[in-house]
Structure formats: C-alpha cells, structure tokens
Write an enzyme that holds these catalytic residues in place. Structure first.
Site, PDB file in Angstrom:
ATOM      1  CG  ASN A 180      -1.741   1.215   1.372  1.00 21.06           C
ATOM      2  OD1 ASN A 180      -1.788   2.044   0.468  1.00 21.06           O
ATOM      3  ND2 ASN A 180      -2.404   1.353   2.514  1.00 21.06           N
ATOM      4  CD1 TRP A 181       3.455   0.962  -2.770  1.00 18.23           C
ATOM      5  CD2 TRP A 181       3.523   2.042  -4.738  1.00 18.23           C
ATOM      6  NE1 TRP A 181       4.165   0.173  -3.657  1.00 18.23           N
ATOM      7  CE2 TRP A 181       4.218   0.813  -4.869  1.00 18.23           C
ATOM      8  CE3 TRP A 181       3.438   2.884  -5.843  1.00 18.23           C
ATOM      9  CZ2 TRP A 181       4.819   0.422  -6.070  1.00 18.23           C
ATOM     10  CZ3 TRP A 181       4.032   2.493  -7.033  1.00 18.23           C
ATOM     11  CH2 TRP A 181       4.724   1.278  -7.147  1.00 18.23           C
ATOM     12  CE  LYS A 182      -0.022   3.017   4.766  1.00 21.31           C
ATOM     13  NZ  LYS A 182       0.179   3.060   6.213  1.00 21.31           N
TER      14      LYS A 182
ATOM     15  CG  HIS B 220      -5.614   1.781   5.271  1.00 22.38           C
ATOM     16  ND1 HIS B 220      -5.145   2.674   6.207  1.00 22.38           N
ATOM     17  CD2 HIS B 220      -4.631   0.897   5.051  1.00 22.38           C
ATOM     18  CE1 HIS B 220      -3.902   2.339   6.525  1.00 22.38           C
ATOM     19  NE2 HIS B 220      -3.559   1.263   5.831  1.00 22.38           N
TER      20      HIS B 220
ATOM     21  CD  GLU C  70      -2.666   5.225   6.872  1.00 22.14           C
ATOM     22  OE1 GLU C  70      -2.656   5.289   5.633  1.00 22.14           O
ATOM     23  OE2 GLU C  70      -1.774   4.649   7.528  1.00 22.14           O
TER      24      GLU C  70
ATOM     25  CD  GLU D  88      -3.332  -2.609   7.208  1.00 19.67           C
ATOM     26  OE1 GLU D  88      -2.234  -2.842   6.691  1.00 19.67           O
ATOM     27  OE2 GLU D  88      -3.969  -1.571   6.999  1.00 19.67           O
TER      28      GLU D  88
ATOM     29  N   GLY E 188       2.726   1.995  10.884  1.00 18.45           N
ATOM     30  CA  GLY E 188       3.680   3.091  10.752  1.00 18.45           C
ATOM     31  C   GLY E 188       4.366   3.466  12.046  1.00 18.45           C
TER      32      GLY E 188
ATOM     33  CB  SER F 126       5.509  -2.085  11.964  1.00 17.01           C
ATOM     34  OG  SER F 126       5.063  -0.767  12.246  1.00 17.01           O
TER      35      SER F 126
ATOM     36  N   GLY G  17       3.049  -1.169   4.309  1.00 19.72           N
ATOM     37  CA  GLY G  17       3.143   0.262   4.029  1.00 19.72           C
ATOM     38  C   GLY G  17       4.581   0.661   3.746  1.00 19.72           C
ATOM     39  N   GLY G  18       5.259   1.151   4.766  1.00 20.84           N
ATOM     40  CA  GLY G  18       6.612   1.707   4.607  1.00 20.84           C
ATOM     41  C   GLY G  18       7.579   0.818   3.832  1.00 20.84           C
TER      42      GLY G  18
HETATM   43  P1  13P Z   1       3.230   0.132   7.730  1.00 22.02           P
HETATM   44  O1  13P Z   1       3.751  -1.138   7.103  1.00 22.02           O
HETATM   45  O2  13P Z   1       3.990   1.355   7.279  1.00 22.02           O
HETATM   46  O3  13P Z   1       3.091   0.014   9.201  1.00 22.02           O
HETATM   47  O4  13P Z   1       1.744   0.354   7.152  1.00 22.02           O
HETATM   48  C1  13P Z   1       0.852  -0.697   7.177  1.00 22.02           C
HETATM   49  C2  13P Z   1      -0.341  -0.311   6.407  1.00 22.02           C
HETATM   50  O5  13P Z   1      -1.055   0.599   6.790  1.00 22.02           O
HETATM   51  C3  13P Z   1      -0.630  -1.031   5.171  1.00 22.02           C
HETATM   52  O6  13P Z   1      -1.889  -0.721   4.686  1.00 22.02           O
END
Ligand code: 13P
Length: 254
Positions: free
Chosen positions: A9-11, A98, A100, A170, A176, A216, A237-238
């Site tokens: 997920n590149w956000k 998600h 967020e 999640e 994050g 994470s 994510g990251g």
């Molecule tokens: P991180 O891997 O950066 O914690 O993010 C997870 C995420 O929100 C994937 O959708």
C-alpha cells in the site's frame, strides 16, 4: 490451499515517475523468483494507477490495486473516483476500510458495507482492512471491536462473494509505528477472525479466505509472522516503498 498475498500500500507517496520506477524495479527483481501460489499486489495513488499498470514489460504477476473508491455509480461527488472508473483502466483490485480512511476521512462500517457491495457489483476484488486501536487492546476489547467491524461491514454478503474478498487485519497501533504485533498476537487474532467468518458463512468460506496482517511488517520480522498458520500474507506500508525490501517480503513468504 489458501492463496498467499504480499500487497504494498503506497498510500500518498511517490509521483508518477517514482511510481513507475518502483513498479519496474520490483518487476525486474522478481524475474528469477518462483512465486507459486502467491499474489503480488501494489497500490499506487489514484493518479498513478493507469501509468503504472500500462507500462510495457512489467512482470504479469504484479497486480495493481486502488486505495479507495466511492460507493455511488457516479454523480456530484467532487474529488471522488468510482468503481467503474477504476475498472475502465483495467484495474479490478480495491483496498477498502483502511484505518487511515476511517480516521482521517470518517469512513464508517456502514459506508464501507456499501463500498464493498459496489465493488463486488463491479466484479472487483476487495482487500478489506480493519483492526483495533491501542485503547481497545489495552482494555481487552480488541476481539469485540474486530468482530463488530466484520459484522457491520461484511455480514450482508453472500457466501459466493467471499471468493472476491481478502481480509487485512491491521491493528492501528502497529501501523507506521515500528511496533508490530507479535507473530502470536497476529495468529491469535487471525484464528479468531476465521472463527467469526465460519460462524456466519460456514467453515468452507472461512478456510478459503486469505487473511493478511498489516502493521510495521519488514524484512526482519516477516518470516516469523508469515509462518503462522492463519496468516496468509501481508499488507505492507513503509517497507513496500523500497523494491529491495518489498521483494524480500515476497521471498519471505515462499
Ligand atoms: P506500515 O507497514 O507502514 O506500518 O503500514 C501498514 C499499512 O497501513 C498497510 O496498509
């Protein structure tokens, strides 16, 4: 055997050039990698879906997903994108729910139930995200919260719909933050999720649905998490923003 999935997920990261490059770097790096029974998915931001997807010579195993869509067919919803629009560029995977989106854009279980329905009506495959916040876990309400998120957003579905659904647990406190659920915590919750699904939709549905862990995940902790019997992959994510890390995660699930 359940399908394994590594999804990035590149956000709201990377412009068009950087998005195309990251996708091609991943593509190049998996050339000699056998990925039996593993789906590889990347989710660029909306404006970059088309240019990333339509790059010539990208490895055909790489699937693209959008990060969000509106539930309505079309209309006066400034700034929004419909399922039809996403499908019209050839993309049929969608991330919904998600944390967020829930936190910053007030998405609710009820609204998400509508989005899931719209996505399925358009023959899309849904990666549905959910998970508790830290206070829920501290108060030992995490099972209750997760159960109600599933009930409110997904219990209107039919057994057949589940072929097009992937779940992504999640825990919000792990997104994050560098703080990961332990492999045991992930397994415990994933087994619980499967039980909730089995109770409503039957054992077959529960056993075939892939449940991803997100929060994470990185090359250092992935192998142990992915080794758990009810963890079928990760939503990343990251670590998905770097081709070396992302490919390491794909390797970790083989
Ligand atoms: P991180 O891997 O950066 O914690 O993010 C997870 C995420 O929100 C994937 O959708």
């Amino acid at each position: 055997m359940r399908t394994k999935i590594v999804a990035g997920n590149w956000k709201m990261n990377l412009d068009v050039a950087a998005s195309k490059k990251l996708a091609m770097d991943i593509s190049d790096d998996i050339q000699n990698l056998k990925t039996n029974n593993t789906r590889i998915i990347i989710a660029p931001t909306a404006i970059n879906l088309y240019p990333v997807f339509h790059q010539p010579n990208m490895d055909s195993r790489i699937e693209i997903a959008a990060q969000n869509m509106h539930q309505a067919k079309n209309g006066a919803f400034t700034g929004e994108i419909s399922a039809e629009m996403i499908c019209s560029v050839g993309i049929t995977n969608i991330i919904l729910g998600h944390s967020e989106r829930r936190t910053y854009f007030n998405e609710t279980d009820a609204g998400l139930a509508e989005k899931v329905t719209t996505a399925l009506e358009n023959n899309m495959n849904v990666i549905f995200c959910f998970g508790e916040v830290l206070a829920d876990r501290k108060n030992e309400k995490h099972f209750k919260v997760v159960e109600s998120q599933l009930e409110n957003a997904l219990f209107h579905l039919k057994d057949n719909d589940w072929k097009h659904l992937v779940l992504a647990y999640e825990p919000v406190w792990a997104i994050g933050t560098g703080e990961t659920a332990t492999p045991e915590q992930a397994q415990e919750m994933h087994a619980f999720i499967r039980k909730v699904i089995a109770k409503k939709f039957g054992e077959n549905v529960a056993q075939q649905v892939s449940i991803l862990y997100g929060g994470s995940v990185n090359p250092g902790n992935a192998k142990e998490i992915f080794a758990k019997p009810d963890v079928d992959g990760g939503l990343i994510g990251g670590a998905a923003l770097d081709s070396v890390n992302f490919v390491a995660l794909i390797k970790a699930i083989q």
